[in-house]
Design a protein around this motif. Structure first.
Motif, PDB file in Angstrom:
ATOM      1  N   VAL A 286       0.835  -1.198   0.000  1.00  0.00           N
ATOM      2  CA  VAL A 286       0.000   0.000   0.000  1.00  0.00           C
ATOM      3  C   VAL A 286       0.872   1.251   0.000  1.00  0.00           C
ATOM      4  O   VAL A 286       0.587   2.226  -0.692  1.00  0.00           O
ATOM      5  CB  VAL A 286      -0.946  -0.001   1.215  1.00  0.00           C
ATOM      6  N   TRP A 287       1.946   1.213   0.790  1.00  0.00           N
ATOM      7  CA  TRP A 287       2.841   2.355   0.890  1.00  0.00           C
ATOM      8  C   TRP A 287       4.174   1.897   1.453  1.00  0.00           C
ATOM      9  O   TRP A 287       4.260   0.832   2.094  1.00  0.00           O
ATOM     10  CB  TRP A 287       2.246   3.434   1.792  1.00  0.00           C
ATOM     11  N   ALA A 288       5.224   2.646   1.210  1.00  0.00           N
ATOM     12  CA  ALA A 288       6.537   2.353   1.782  1.00  0.00           C
ATOM     13  C   ALA A 288       7.340   3.638   1.863  1.00  0.00           C
ATOM     14  O   ALA A 288       7.070   4.606   1.147  1.00  0.00           O
ATOM     15  CB  ALA A 288       7.280   1.309   0.953  1.00  0.00           C
ATOM     16  N   TYR A 289       8.321   3.624   2.739  1.00  0.00           N
ATOM     17  CA  TYR A 289       9.141   4.817   2.964  1.00  0.00           C
ATOM     18  C   TYR A 289      10.432   4.400   3.640  1.00  0.00           C
ATOM     19  O   TYR A 289      10.480   3.415   4.391  1.00  0.00           O
ATOM     20  CB  TYR A 289       8.401   5.809   3.859  1.00  0.00           C
ATOM     21  N   ALA A 290      11.484   5.156   3.402  1.00  0.00           N
ATOM     22  CA  ALA A 290      12.731   5.018   4.157  1.00  0.00           C
ATOM     23  C   ALA A 290      13.425   6.365   4.214  1.00  0.00           C
ATOM     24  O   ALA A 290      13.320   7.176   3.284  1.00  0.00           O
ATOM     25  CB  ALA A 290      13.650   3.974   3.526  1.00  0.00           C
ATOM     26  N   VAL A 307      11.716   1.391  -2.115  1.00  0.00           N
ATOM     27  CA  VAL A 307      11.821   0.625  -0.875  1.00  0.00           C
ATOM     28  C   VAL A 307      11.123  -0.714  -1.033  1.00  0.00           C
ATOM     29  O   VAL A 307       9.939  -0.769  -1.392  1.00  0.00           O
ATOM     30  CB  VAL A 307      11.187   1.399   0.305  1.00  0.00           C
ATOM     31  N   THR A 308      11.843  -1.803  -0.793  1.00  0.00           N
ATOM     32  CA  THR A 308      11.252  -3.141  -0.862  1.00  0.00           C
ATOM     33  C   THR A 308      11.618  -3.938   0.386  1.00  0.00           C
ATOM     34  O   THR A 308      12.707  -3.775   0.949  1.00  0.00           O
ATOM     35  CB  THR A 308      11.720  -3.915  -2.106  1.00  0.00           C
ATOM     36  N   PHE A 309      10.694  -4.793   0.807  1.00  0.00           N
ATOM     37  CA  PHE A 309      10.898  -5.719   1.923  1.00  0.00           C
ATOM     38  C   PHE A 309      10.773  -7.144   1.388  1.00  0.00           C
ATOM     39  O   PHE A 309       9.764  -7.472   0.752  1.00  0.00           O
ATOM     40  CB  PHE A 309       9.842  -5.495   3.006  1.00  0.00           C
ATOM     41  N   GLU A 310      11.765  -7.991   1.656  1.00  0.00           N
ATOM     42  CA  GLU A 310      11.751  -9.372   1.179  1.00  0.00           C
ATOM     43  C   GLU A 310      12.080 -10.306   2.340  1.00  0.00           C
ATOM     44  O   GLU A 310      13.216 -10.326   2.823  1.00  0.00           O
ATOM     45  CB  GLU A 310      12.760  -9.569   0.050  1.00  0.00           C
ATOM     46  N   GLU A 327      13.436 -12.626   9.851  1.00  0.00           N
ATOM     47  CA  GLU A 327      14.658 -12.177   9.177  1.00  0.00           C
ATOM     48  C   GLU A 327      14.228 -11.522   7.872  1.00  0.00           C
ATOM     49  O   GLU A 327      13.625 -12.156   7.014  1.00  0.00           O
ATOM     50  CB  GLU A 327      15.599 -13.353   8.921  1.00  0.00           C
ATOM     51  N   MET A 328      14.516 -10.236   7.752  1.00  0.00           N
ATOM     52  CA  MET A 328      13.977  -9.450   6.635  1.00  0.00           C
ATOM     53  C   MET A 328      15.097  -8.733   5.890  1.00  0.00           C
ATOM     54  O   MET A 328      15.990  -8.150   6.508  1.00  0.00           O
ATOM     55  CB  MET A 328      12.974  -8.427   7.159  1.00  0.00           C
ATOM     56  N   GLN A 329      15.020  -8.784   4.568  1.00  0.00           N
ATOM     57  CA  GLN A 329      15.924  -8.005   3.715  1.00  0.00           C
ATOM     58  C   GLN A 329      15.180  -6.780   3.216  1.00  0.00           C
ATOM     59  O   GLN A 329      14.074  -6.883   2.690  1.00  0.00           O
ATOM     60  CB  GLN A 329      16.401  -8.838   2.539  1.00  0.00           C
ATOM     61  N   ILE A 330      15.783  -5.624   3.404  1.00  0.00           N
ATOM     62  CA  ILE A 330      15.190  -4.356   2.976  1.00  0.00           C
ATOM     63  C   ILE A 330      16.131  -3.701   1.975  1.00  0.00           C
ATOM     64  O   ILE A 330      17.343  -3.618   2.215  1.00  0.00           O
ATOM     65  CB  ILE A 330      14.964  -3.414   4.170  1.00  0.00           C
ATOM     66  N   THR A 331      15.579  -3.240   0.871  1.00  0.00           N
ATOM     67  CA  THR A 331      16.372  -2.532  -0.127  1.00  0.00           C
ATOM     68  C   THR A 331      15.911  -1.088  -0.178  1.00  0.00           C
ATOM     69  O   THR A 331      14.709  -0.814  -0.324  1.00  0.00           O
ATOM     70  CB  THR A 331      16.230  -3.177  -1.508  1.00  0.00           C
ATOM     71  N   THR A 332      16.852  -0.158  -0.031  1.00  0.00           N
ATOM     72  CA  THR A 332      16.570   1.276  -0.176  1.00  0.00           C
ATOM     73  C   THR A 332      17.471   1.793  -1.284  1.00  0.00           C
ATOM     74  O   THR A 332      18.681   1.911  -1.121  1.00  0.00           O
ATOM     75  CB  THR A 332      16.853   2.036   1.130  1.00  0.00           C
ATOM     76  N   GLY A 333      16.868   2.100  -2.427  1.00  0.00           N
ATOM     77  CA  GLY A 333      17.697   2.481  -3.570  1.00  0.00           C
ATOM     78  C   GLY A 333      18.552   1.301  -3.990  1.00  0.00           C
ATOM     79  O   GLY A 333      18.044   0.226  -4.312  1.00  0.00           O
TER      80      GLY A 333
END
Length: 388
Positions: A286-290, A307-310, A327-333
């Motif tokens: 729905v929405w994401a931010y970092a 911003v993605t959460f995997e 255990e979460m992988q987050i990508t910012t840019g």
């Protein structure tokens, strides 16, 4: 029902008005008179609905945050919370995580009622200790109506209290907090080392695609912590680093939202990372931010598409059978972060206060495969869809 609820504040006029209507309805009414009666009732209902002023203040863009005033309470908004999390270390270098949260929630009670017993606001508090030696999260919760000096939030500076639990900001900026929970006690001082970090657009934090889906939001990362933790009757000196969030809003989440994943991390180089995603009921975003602030104060903001959460690994709760991506992988840019929990079982059951169950825990953080810092990770809506 909506009309009756809206109009019920007209205590002098309302009963007599409807009594007259009911008396009219008992008499034979010509067809023209029935239309007139219906017209009068409809106009009065419309007046109640459209003439009543808004109960709560909206969150609007370009409203600058001002300190120290905004460290305090904002009672004209529906929801507000102060939220401190951090990593502690004992003299034996044993790691502990802690969480202290105070909520203020406005009720639907008539705000013009002068009675001191009027339950205009509820105060709720959660506290938790992550201790791997305990094998599970230790936590406690309280709730009460505001009033009589026993439960309150104050304007002008942070000063919140619920029974013998409190969080107070001193004039020098240092926070003092004391929590006497069922299985542990915390007495901590949190000292700022950096100015407040205004989230998103100078503290205007979007929470969805609609402009009103927003909050006012700032953080105080890199807080230096000292104090004591008491467990099984033994008081232990601790030190560490913490993160404090203060957020207030009026709007609810987007109707399509199912819950959220959030992390606030104090990085070893003095930087600070905050990221979240709001999950949809269809499994989408729905929405994401970092936002990342480096030690010099330079702030970098990431848009939802950046911003993605995997999920990388899950844990199933023996209490609720909910499955959490612990255990979460987050990508910012172009940067990849990995969150790894201090312990898997950091689920907090707050159904006796907020009505929700959520996972809230201490995590270590890597950046592009290298150790980068420590933080706190929150997941809501995994037991059942979160309702605000």
């Amino acid at each position: 029902m909506h009309i009756l609820k809206c109009c019920s504040t007209h205590t002098d006029f309302f009963p007599g008005y409807w009594r007259s209507i009911f008396q009219l309805m008992r008499r034979p009414i010509p067809l023209q008179g029935l239309f007139v009666t219906f017209f009068v009732v409809t106009c009065f209902a419309a007046t109640c609905v459209f003439a009543t002023p808004p109960r709560f203040s909206p969150v609007v863009r370009d409203m600058p945050l001002t300190f120290p005033h905004d460290f305090g309470d904002h009672p004209s908004f529906r929801n507000e919370w102060w939220y401190a999390t951090g990593w502690l270390e004992t003299p034996e270098k044993k790691p502990l995580g802690f969480q202290i949260t105070f909520f203020r929630v406005a009720t639907e009670h008539d705000r013009t009622n002068p009675s001191r017993f009027a339950p205009q606001h509820l105060i709720i508090a959660h506290a938790a200790l992550s201790d791997p030696a305990a094998g599970k999260l230790l936590h406690d919760q309280k709730s009460a109506r505001e009033g009589f000096g026993l439960a309150y939030t104050k304007e002008g500076n942070t000063d919140v209290k619920l029974g013998d639990w409190y969080l107070v900001r001193e004039e020098n900026g240092r926070y003092q907090t004391s929590i006497k929970a069922e299985d542990f006690m915390l007495h901590l001082s949190l000292t700022p080392t950096q100015p407040p970090m205004l989230q998103d657009i100078n503290g205007f934090s979007r929470k969805g695609p609609r402009p009103e889906q927003a909050s006012y939001y700032y953080s105080e990362p890199q807080l230096q912590v000292s104090g004591t933790v008491t467990r099984t009757g033994k008081e232990i000196a601790v030190s560490g680093v913490a993160w404090l969030d203060h957020e207030w809003s009026t709007a609810y989440l987007d109707p399509a939202a199912d819950g959220w994943d959030w992390v606030g991390a104090n990085l070893d180089d003095g930087s600070s990372l905050m990221a979240f995603r709001i999950r949809g009921k269809d499994g989408g975003k729905v929405w994401a931010y970092a936002g990342i602030r480096d030690p010099s104060g330079r702030f970098t903001k990431f848009e939802p598409e950046q911003v993605t959460f995997e999920p990388q690994r899950t844990w199933r709760s023996p209490l609720t059978n909910a499955t959490y991506p612990v255990e979460m992988q987050i990508t910012t840019g172009s940067t990849v972060w990995l969150l790894t929990p201090l312990q898997d079982d950091q689920e907090l059951d707050s159904r006796q206060s907020t009505g929700a169950v959520y996972w809230e825990g201490a995590v270590t953080v890597t950046r592009d495969g290298e150790p980068a810092g420590r933080g706190y990770y929150e997941m809501t809506g995994y037991v059942e869809p979160l309702e605000l």
